[in-house]
Design a protein around this motif. Structure first.
Motif, PDB file in Angstrom:
ATOM      1  N   GLY B 438       0.834  -1.235  -0.012  1.00  0.00           N
ATOM      2  CA  GLY B 438      -0.005  -0.074  -0.116  1.00  0.00           C
ATOM      3  C   GLY B 438       0.712   1.157  -0.054  1.00  0.00           C
ATOM      4  O   GLY B 438       1.863   1.155   0.494  1.00  0.00           O
ATOM      5  N   ASP B 439       0.419   2.354  -0.729  1.00  0.00           N
ATOM      6  CA  ASP B 439       1.261   3.467  -0.722  1.00  0.00           C
ATOM      7  C   ASP B 439       2.614   3.198  -1.216  1.00  0.00           C
ATOM      8  O   ASP B 439       3.596   4.028  -0.671  1.00  0.00           O
ATOM      9  CB  ASP B 439       1.222   4.077   0.665  1.00  0.00           C
ATOM     10  CG  ASP B 439       0.984   5.382   0.908  1.00  0.00           C
ATOM     11  OD1 ASP B 439       0.877   6.040   1.944  1.00  0.00           O
ATOM     12  OD2 ASP B 439       0.523   6.087  -0.208  1.00  0.00           O
ATOM     13  N   GLY B 440       2.941   2.345  -2.117  1.00  0.00           N
ATOM     14  CA  GLY B 440       4.205   2.222  -2.630  1.00  0.00           C
ATOM     15  C   GLY B 440       5.145   1.586  -1.472  1.00  0.00           C
ATOM     16  O   GLY B 440       6.385   1.664  -1.541  1.00  0.00           O
ATOM     17  N   LYS B 441       4.650   0.971  -0.623  1.00  0.00           N
ATOM     18  CA  LYS B 441       5.390   0.296   0.250  1.00  0.00           C
ATOM     19  C   LYS B 441       4.968  -1.221   0.582  1.00  0.00           C
ATOM     20  O   LYS B 441       3.646  -1.366   0.346  1.00  0.00           O
ATOM     21  CB  LYS B 441       5.347   0.986   1.635  1.00  0.00           C
ATOM     22  CG  LYS B 441       5.605   2.413   1.654  1.00  0.00           C
ATOM     23  CD  LYS B 441       7.124   2.667   2.295  1.00  0.00           C
ATOM     24  CE  LYS B 441       7.501   4.024   2.243  1.00  0.00           C
ATOM     25  NZ  LYS B 441       6.876   5.042   2.381  1.00  0.00           N
ATOM     26  N   PHE B 513       9.287  -1.880   3.590  1.00  0.00           N
ATOM     27  CA  PHE B 513      10.082  -1.234   2.618  1.00  0.00           C
ATOM     28  C   PHE B 513       9.687  -0.764   1.302  1.00  0.00           C
ATOM     29  O   PHE B 513       8.389  -1.103   1.231  1.00  0.00           O
ATOM     30  CB  PHE B 513      11.117  -2.683   1.953  1.00  0.00           C
ATOM     31  CG  PHE B 513      11.624  -3.244   3.014  1.00  0.00           C
ATOM     32  CD1 PHE B 513      11.311  -4.624   3.374  1.00  0.00           C
ATOM     33  CD2 PHE B 513      12.767  -3.093   3.600  1.00  0.00           C
ATOM     34  CE1 PHE B 513      11.848  -5.512   4.651  1.00  0.00           C
ATOM     35  CE2 PHE B 513      13.526  -3.717   4.564  1.00  0.00           C
ATOM     36  CZ  PHE B 513      12.852  -4.750   5.122  1.00  0.00           C
ATOM     37  N   PRO B 514      10.239   0.205   0.650  1.00  0.00           N
ATOM     38  CA  PRO B 514       9.715   0.751  -0.458  1.00  0.00           C
ATOM     39  C   PRO B 514       9.678  -0.343  -1.591  1.00  0.00           C
ATOM     40  O   PRO B 514      10.764  -0.766  -1.720  1.00  0.00           O
ATOM     41  CB  PRO B 514      10.740   2.031  -0.694  1.00  0.00           C
ATOM     42  CG  PRO B 514      11.884   1.815   0.139  1.00  0.00           C
ATOM     43  CD  PRO B 514      11.670   0.697   1.098  1.00  0.00           C
TER      44      PRO B 514
END
Lengths: 130, 523
Positions: B438-441, B513-514
């Motif tokens: 979610g949210d790039g993570k 983590f990204p």
């Protein structure tokens, strides 16, 4: 015919360990406890593979490699670096090693003798098929 | 005094007391002038004691031989009344006044002795607060001479302002003395303005740099190395805009050497300007100790590696059939010896990892990795331990999470988390691993059903040598370095790690983590 491995390692206990392991696996082992001794052996004998330690007094693994490449009879013998140095950039100069022409490197504490043996067998198979 | 003369005297006095910051001088001039204007022979000014407002203290007097220095206000009828009403009290013809009885016996005696027949008490008021009073006493009644109370009160108003200014000035002087003392203490202090120019610096700081004067020099001039200059400027500017207190270590170039300092920056918003106060602590000794310690740890751990390798190697060879058959006891002893040696090897590797973290030598081999795949490998490798406690490891959530990471290090992270979960789980339970995005993570959580970690212990968890006092004493083995290493590895991946834990409900560790961009490069 038994394959010949030249072991260049200054730690005597580890020499015993690798020698015992390799002989059990059917290899013939030539041992040298210094770079100089190793080069002396290479003048008379041509091994099928060289297991080379890096941190040695007087002549370290890299210097030995450079000298090795000057000797016509042995400059194409595959070399596996054996080291206890870590993998971080500061510890082992991987680029330099590969540039000098090694087949790979093994970390003594992470790769137990059995793994070293399998790696050697891999390399010899690849080289043999060329 | 006629009106005009009176006004001129008033103005003159007002001018003098407003231009003076010397409290004593101000009060002296004021009382003398007031006596002159009112024709009183005796006068005194009392100010309320700032430390003890129930008392008033003599500030100045005119013509009294031995005036009382201090009164408790509630003992005095007139003083109490005046401070409350903030209006002057004038008594003409004291001898026949009814108010005469309100005086203390002492005062009455004094009035008789001096022949006082008239007096006036004037409150000194500032900001609707009484700060003191003026007493004026006259010997004979002067009929026809009316004191212009309004004019007098105007002057007293000025006096009030002057007293306050003088007090502020005195307080400021005292503050300065206090501050100077602090300023010259053992740490180096430099105060810089928004342009990083040094406005002030103490002796310690100047001694650090071996400079006599550093005012108006830019603090950057003393930082060697372009990289350090840039880092320092960035930190300072960030501090100016964010108003945080920050600390960092930096080398400072002095005339003769390089000194390592620990710097704390505090930002102050003064009325009209912004400054930063930098405190420097000489860090060289600690730095040397630390690097000496780090070097020692590195060398020793390294030396340990070779003999440990030999041990595990020879023990392994002993187990092999070619060497000869072993009886059950020998096999068992050998197994224990190997396990022991493996534990030592892991410890040495952990110590070396901590050493690498402390000296900033963690180097990641980044490549796109699927967190789910790494976790599955860890799960397989820990099968024996989880089976020994009859624990089921369930994984759920998204099927894959790709991040740029170091495969071996990620394995290390998950291995530690799952190993801990197994260690601290109650037997016959379930360990859950959840994979979310979610949210790039990408977030992975590992949850156990153990005893939970008390909040006090939670705070220490990610530090070196943290250990939890678990009721499962058998599992209190381990060095306590694991989570310290895990945290740093996670941070090295630009990630976050945190936990949730409730007593007897279990613990969940979360790592985030990204997600790797440019997934088109994968597969």
């Amino acid at each position: 015919m038994k394959k010949k491995i030249l072991l260049v390692e200054d730690d005597l206990i580890l020499v015993d360990l690798y020698e015992a392991t390799l002989e059990m696996e059917g290899f013939q082992v030539l041992k040298a406890t210094s770079g100089k001794e190793g080069l002396k052996i290479l003048k008379k004998d041509t091994p099928d593979l060289i297991l080379l330690d890096i941190l040695m007094p007087e002549m370290n693994g890299f210097e030995f490699l450079k000298e090795l490449k000057k000797i016509k009879t042995v400059k194409n013998v595959p070399v596996l670096l054996l080291t206890n140095l870590g993998e971080s950039k500061l510890d082992i100069n991987r680029e330099l090693a590969f540039a000098l022409g090694i087949e790979g490197y093994l970390i003594k504490s992470k790769n137990p003798p059995e793994q070293v043996v399998s790696r050697i067998k891999n390399v010899l198979e690849t080289v043999g098929s060329l | 005094m006629n009106n005009q003369k009176e006004l001129r005297e008033l103005l003159k006095t007002a001018r003098i007391i407003c231009s003076s910051l010397d409290l004593n001088k101000t009060l002296e001039i004021a009382i003398k002038s007031l006596c002159k204007i009112t024709g009183c022979q005796y006068g005194s000014i009392y100010l309320i004691d700032e430390q003890d407002p129930e008392f008033m203290v003599l500030a100045t007097s005119c013509n009294f031989k031995k005036p009382t220095l201090r009164y408790q206000i509630k003992d005095l009828y007139f003083a109490s009344k005046i401070f409350k009403t903030k209006k002057p009290i004038e008594i003409t013809n004291l001898s026949v006044s009814k108010l005469r009885d309100k005086f203390t016996a002492e005062s009455k005696h004094f009035f008789k002795e001096l022949g006082i027949n008239y007096f006036i008490y004037l409150p000194i008021v500032r900001d609707k607060r009484s700060i003191g009073l003026v007493n004026l006493y006259r010997k004979e009644n002067m009929p026809g001479k009316k004191i212009d109370l309004d004019n007098i009160m105007l002057l007293i108003e000025q006096l009030a302002i002057a007293i306050e200014n003088a007090k502020t000035h005195r307080d400021l002087k005292n503050e300065k003395i206090r501050w100077k003392t602090l300023f010259e203490e053992n740490r180096g202090i430099a105060i810089i303005d928004r342009n990083h120019k040094i406005i002030d610096a103490n002796k310690t700081f100047k001694n650090f740099l071996d400079e006599k004067d550093v005012t108006n020099r830019k603090i950057i001039d003393f930082i060697p190395g372009d990289e350090e200059k840039i880092q320092f400027t960035k930190e300072l500017d960030r501090n100016f805009s964010e108003k945080r207190t920050i600390g960092f270590e930096l080398p400072i170039e002095t005339k003769h050497s390089i000194v390592w300092v620990r710097i704390r920056v505090r930002y102050i918003d003064l009325d009209g300007s912004k400054v930063a106060v930098l405190t420097f602590k000489d860090y060289t000794e600690q730095k040397e100790l630390e690097s000496g310690k780090n070097e020692f740890v590195y060398i020793v751990s390294h030396e340990l590696r070779s003999p440990l390798t030999a041990m595990i190697g020879f023990l392994g060879l002993l187990k092999r059939d070619e060497i000869g058959p072993l009886n059950e006891k020998q096999k068992f002893f050998l197994k224990r010896a190997s396990e022991s040696t493996m534990r030592m090897i892991n410890l040495v590797e952990n110590i070396l990892d901590v050493n690498r973290i402390d000296t900033g030598r963690i180097n990641l081999n980044l490549s796109p990795i699927d967190l789910r795949i790494v976790f599955d490998q860890v799960k397989r490798d820990l099968k024996q331990s989880s089976n020994a406690k009859n624990l089921e490891i369930k994984t759920r959530g998204v099927k894959s999470i790709y991040i740029m990471g170091d495969k071996d290090r990620m394995y290390q992270i998950f291995y530690n988390l799952l190993d801990n979960a197994i260690k601290y789980s109650l037997p016959n339970g379930i360990i859950e691993a959840e994979f979310k995005t979610g949210d790039g993570k990408g977030i992975v959580s590992v949850s156990d059903n153990g005893a939970g970690i008390p909040p006090v212990e939670q705070k220490k968890l990610f530090t070196k040598f943290a250990k939890i006092n678990s009721t499962l004493e058998i599992f209190s083995s381990g060095t306590g370095l694991g989570l310290y290493i895990v945290k740093n590895l996670v941070l090295a991946h630009n990630g976050r790690i945190w936990l949730q834990s409730r007593k007897n409900k279990g613990t969940s560790f979360f790592v985030e983590f990204p997600i790797a961009k440019q997934l088109s490069l994968i597969k």
